[in-house]
Design a protein around this motif. Structure first.
Motif, PDB file in Angstrom:
ATOM      1  N   ASN A 296      36.009  -4.930 -33.386  1.00 64.23           N
ATOM      2  CA  ASN A 296      35.314  -4.069 -34.333  1.00 64.23           C
ATOM      3  C   ASN A 296      33.874  -3.844 -33.857  1.00 64.23           C
ATOM      4  O   ASN A 296      32.973  -4.605 -34.187  1.00 64.23           O
ATOM      5  N   ASN A 297      33.678  -2.785 -33.089  1.00 65.14           N
ATOM      6  CA  ASN A 297      32.397  -2.538 -32.422  1.00 65.14           C
ATOM      7  C   ASN A 297      31.255  -2.401 -33.409  1.00 65.14           C
ATOM      8  O   ASN A 297      30.270  -3.140 -33.348  1.00 65.14           O
ATOM      9  N   SER A 298      31.380  -1.469 -34.352  1.00 64.68           N
ATOM     10  CA  SER A 298      30.269  -1.222 -35.270  1.00 64.68           C
ATOM     11  C   SER A 298      30.060  -2.388 -36.231  1.00 64.68           C
ATOM     12  O   SER A 298      29.014  -2.493 -36.857  1.00 64.68           O
TER      13      SER A 298
ATOM     14  N   HIS B  71      35.028   2.386 -38.542  1.00 65.89           N
ATOM     15  CA  HIS B  71      35.101   3.444 -37.536  1.00 65.89           C
ATOM     16  C   HIS B  71      33.897   3.386 -36.608  1.00 65.89           C
ATOM     17  O   HIS B  71      32.775   3.138 -37.046  1.00 65.89           O
ATOM     18  N   PHE B  72      34.123   3.654 -35.336  1.00 61.06           N
ATOM     19  CA  PHE B  72      32.995   3.856 -34.414  1.00 61.06           C
ATOM     20  C   PHE B  72      32.385   5.227 -34.684  1.00 61.06           C
ATOM     21  O   PHE B  72      33.008   6.072 -35.326  1.00 61.06           O
ATOM     22  N   ASP B  73      31.172   5.460 -34.188  1.00 67.05           N
ATOM     23  CA  ASP B  73      30.464   6.696 -34.562  1.00 67.05           C
ATOM     24  C   ASP B  73      31.179   7.972 -34.103  1.00 67.05           C
ATOM     25  O   ASP B  73      31.254   8.943 -34.855  1.00 67.05           O
TER      26      ASP B  73
ATOM     27  N   LEU C  90      22.418  -0.663 -22.861  1.00 67.35           N
ATOM     28  CA  LEU C  90      22.678   0.436 -23.788  1.00 67.35           C
ATOM     29  C   LEU C  90      24.145   0.435 -24.195  1.00 67.35           C
ATOM     30  O   LEU C  90      24.491   0.652 -25.341  1.00 67.35           O
ATOM     31  N   THR C  91      25.003   0.216 -23.228  1.00 64.18           N
ATOM     32  CA  THR C  91      26.431   0.250 -23.512  1.00 64.18           C
ATOM     33  C   THR C  91      27.217  -0.537 -22.467  1.00 64.18           C
ATOM     34  O   THR C  91      26.761  -0.714 -21.332  1.00 64.18           O
ATOM     35  N   ASP C  92      28.402  -0.956 -22.870  1.00 58.58           N
ATOM     36  CA  ASP C  92      29.357  -1.566 -21.941  1.00 58.58           C
ATOM     37  C   ASP C  92      30.383  -0.508 -21.528  1.00 58.58           C
ATOM     38  O   ASP C  92      31.417  -0.836 -20.970  1.00 58.58           O
TER      39      ASP C  92
ATOM     40  N   HIS D  83      39.826  12.630 -20.941  1.00 59.97           N
ATOM     41  CA  HIS D  83      38.679  12.296 -20.073  1.00 59.97           C
ATOM     42  C   HIS D  83      37.865  11.124 -20.576  1.00 59.97           C
ATOM     43  O   HIS D  83      37.210  10.445 -19.815  1.00 59.97           O
ATOM     44  N   GLN D  84      37.894  10.843 -21.872  1.00 62.05           N
ATOM     45  CA  GLN D  84      37.362   9.575 -22.384  1.00 62.05           C
ATOM     46  C   GLN D  84      37.887   9.346 -23.786  1.00 62.05           C
ATOM     47  O   GLN D  84      38.691  10.143 -24.286  1.00 62.05           O
ATOM     48  N   GLY D  85      37.450   8.281 -24.426  1.00 63.81           N
ATOM     49  CA  GLY D  85      38.011   7.907 -25.721  1.00 63.81           C
ATOM     50  C   GLY D  85      37.888   9.001 -26.766  1.00 63.81           C
ATOM     51  O   GLY D  85      38.834   9.316 -27.491  1.00 63.81           O
ATOM     52  N   ARG D  86      36.726   9.610 -26.859  1.00 69.38           N
ATOM     53  CA  ARG D  86      36.501  10.593 -27.930  1.00 69.38           C
ATOM     54  C   ARG D  86      37.305  11.860 -27.721  1.00 69.38           C
ATOM     55  O   ARG D  86      37.575  12.577 -28.685  1.00 69.38           O
TER      56      ARG D  86
HETATM   57  N1  F0G Z   1      35.935   3.719 -30.148  1.00 70.87           N
HETATM   58  C1  F0G Z   1      35.115   2.673 -29.980  1.00 70.87           C
HETATM   59  C2  F0G Z   1      35.349   1.413 -30.757  1.00 70.87           C
HETATM   60  C3  F0G Z   1      34.061   2.769 -29.081  1.00 70.87           C
HETATM   61  O1  F0G Z   1      33.265   1.713 -28.917  1.00 70.87           O
HETATM   62  C4  F0G Z   1      33.873   3.960 -28.356  1.00 70.87           C
HETATM   63  C5  F0G Z   1      32.762   4.106 -27.436  1.00 70.87           C
HETATM   64  C6  F0G Z   1      34.755   5.017 -28.549  1.00 70.87           C
HETATM   65  C7  F0G Z   1      35.784   4.855 -29.457  1.00 70.87           C
HETATM   66  C8  F0G Z   1      34.643   6.321 -27.813  1.00 70.87           C
HETATM   67  O2  F0G Z   1      34.975   6.183 -26.469  1.00 70.87           O
HETATM   68  O3  F0G Z   1      32.846   6.667 -25.226  1.00 70.87           O
HETATM   69  O4  F0G Z   1      35.068   6.817 -24.109  1.00 70.87           O
HETATM   70  O5  F0G Z   1      34.397   8.508 -25.756  1.00 70.87           O
HETATM   71  N2  F0G Z   1      31.807   3.309 -27.438  1.00 70.87           N
HETATM   72  C9  F0G Z   1      30.668   3.316 -26.532  1.00 70.87           C
HETATM   73  C10 F0G Z   1      29.697   2.284 -26.991  1.00 70.87           C
HETATM   74  C11 F0G Z   1      30.050   4.648 -26.299  1.00 70.87           C
HETATM   75  O6  F0G Z   1      28.589   2.246 -26.424  1.00 70.87           O
HETATM   76  O7  F0G Z   1      30.029   1.479 -27.851  1.00 70.87           O
HETATM   77  P1  F0G Z   1      34.287   7.103 -25.331  1.00 70.87           P
END
Ligand code: F0G
Length: 448
Positions: free
Chosen positions: A184-186, A122-124, A48-50, A97-100
């Motif tokens: 570039n994740n997305s 942009h990521f979601d 599902l995710t890394d 606490h996390q990226g978002r």
């Molecule tokens: N930016 C990118 C490029 C990401 O891939 C993610 C999270 C975030 C920001 C947000 O970080 O989860 O710590 O709040 N990506 C995960 C994924 C959830 O499955 O790709 P987060």
């Protein structure tokens, strides 16, 4: 030796639980065919995710025991800050606490309604946080990247001419910052070259727009640069990463990716005034600036992880093993986003399942079938996740760091090839109900 092995041995194991096809069919129906709503105990291989799913090292667990849980001025914070300073060179750093959470604070401080934030893609959560503040998130990927089959070395790059045009047309005063997501994740987990980071920085600087890195997978990006960009073959991944950060004015970072931590994030900047505002918001919702919503032990785990992730043996294995999954399915007829990315393989479901229209979520149909067939969980990245903004219909198979061995991946390869054999039988889905933001997390669906 030519064989590249997992550069670790296993000290602690976690049993996997097998389920039957009938059981999985039942779990799917109960979960409204949303794999986010299936209990982890009912998943065999979880791709599902890394994010937050890495195996921590012995050194990280030892660091956890050293964590200083003081509310203010914790030793753990200073250990982390030292590592982040040496790596990024940014003047200011706060944990989140996390990226978002870092994104939320950054965009709340920098964005006003009517603003525009360009990125390679942009990521979601990034897009949602920008839009939540009334600004517009604009993706400027390379035009060539639209072809999933094109094999470019740096397919994650931003279209620099498009950035220039956007700044000319909209005016720099409407663009509070630009972002580059590395990798570039997305867009398929594809890397961004140092030349592109530098070119984007040059355009931004000319217009007085700060450049931020979404640095979640900075180390994987650095390895691709070492492998593919002329002039960096003798550089250490750390030196390349330092150079990447040197072009930016700040970054957001999810420590759940390239720091092997199970939780955590960072927000860095060079701007004193912005930092002051960020700190005020941080205290309101995350915590005191020397812990930012984390325990001291988390800060220590991140500090160690940030150094371990730059080990060349680890990065070589990481990128080669992701490519192993990609090549073994793509070379036998399953269309993937080429070339394989750093943290994940993305199956091009629109191409694989042309009989399922995009309104019926082909990537999701494939995700459901892979779970039903073999207990494997991936995630749709397409119209279910992004709605109208989706450019592709993908199934992402993200690979947790240091968690699965090659035989697990061989099992995944076999399952995908078997589903591919009878792909005409797969059917699409429709949404039964869904929330207004980030709907893919909780939407319920049914087969068409
Ligand atoms: N930016 C990118 C490029 C990401 O891939 C993610 C999270 C975030 C920001 C947000 O970080 O989860 O710590 O709040 N990506 C995960 C994924 C959830 O499955 O790709 P987060």
């Amino acid at each position: 030796m030519r064989t590249i092995i997992e550069p670790f041995r296993i000290k602690s194991v976690e049993p996997l639980r097998q389920t039957t096809r009938e059981e999985r069919e039942r779990y799917l129906a109960q979960a409204g065919y949303n794999l986010f709503l299936i209990d982890a105990r009912n998943i065999l291989i979880d791709l599902l995710t890394d994010s937050g799913t890495s195996a921590m090292s012995t050194e990280q667990w030892a660091a956890v025991m050293r964590g200083d849980e003081s509310y203010a001025g914790s030793e753990s914070f200073y250990r982390l800050k030292k590592v982040v300073d040496a790596l990024t060179g940014f003047r200011h750093m706060v944990p989140a606490h996390q990226g978002r959470a870092a994104e939320r604070i950054l965009f709340a401080v920098m964005c006003k309604p009517g603003h525009i934030v360009p990125s390679n893609t942009h990521f979601d959560t990034t897009r949602a946080n920008i839009e939540f503040n009334g600004a517009r998130a604009v993706d400027l990927p390379l035009p060539e990247a639209a072809d999933t089959q094109a094999r470019l070395d740096f397919k994650g790059n931003m279209d620099v001419a498009a950035l220039e045009a956007l700044l000319e047309k909209e005016g720099a005063e409407r663009v509070p910052l630009a972002m580059l997501t590395v990798t570039n994740n997305s867009g398929g987990g594809q890397p961004v070259s140092l030349a592109n980071i530098e070119a984007v920085k040059r355009v931004c600087a000319r217009h007085g727009v700060p450049l931020y890195l979404d640095a979640c997978r900075f180390a994987e990006n650095a390895w691709f640069i070492r492998e593919r960009e002329p002039g960096y073959q003798d550089w250490t991944p750390k030196r390349i990463a330092q150079k990447m950060f040197s072009f930016a004015d700040g970054c957001t970072f999810s420590a759940k990716k390239d720091a092997f931590a199970n939780i955590g994030g960072l927000l860095c900047s060079n701007d004193d005034r912005v930092f002051q505002q960020e700190t005020n918001l941080l205290i309101l919702t995350e915590g005191f600036p020397t812990y930012g919503g984390l325990a001291g032990r988390d800060l220590d785990a991140i500090a160690v992880g940030l150094e371990e992730v730059l080990d060349p043996d680890y990065l070589r294995y990481r990128i080669v093993s992701t490519g192993y999954l990609g090549r073994h399915i793509a070379d036998r007829g399953v269309p993937i986003v080429e070339p394989p990315g750093g943290h994940a393989i993305y199956i091009d479901a629109a191409r694989m399942l042309p009989h399922i229209p995009r309104e019926q979520f082909p990537g999701h149909a494939l995700a459901v079938e892979l779970y039903r067939h073999a207990g494997i969980r991936g995630v749709e990245i397409g119209s279910l996740m992004f709605g109208e903004a989706a450019r592709y219909e993908l199934l992402r198979l993200a690979i947790p760091r240091r968690v699965y061995t090659q035989s697990h991946i061989d099992y995944v390869v076999e399952a995908i090839l078997e589903v591919n054999e009878r792909k005409q039988e797969l059917r699409g889905f429709e949404i039964v109900d869904a929330p207004p933001f980030l709907r893919h997390f909780s939407a319920r669906l049914r087969p068409v």
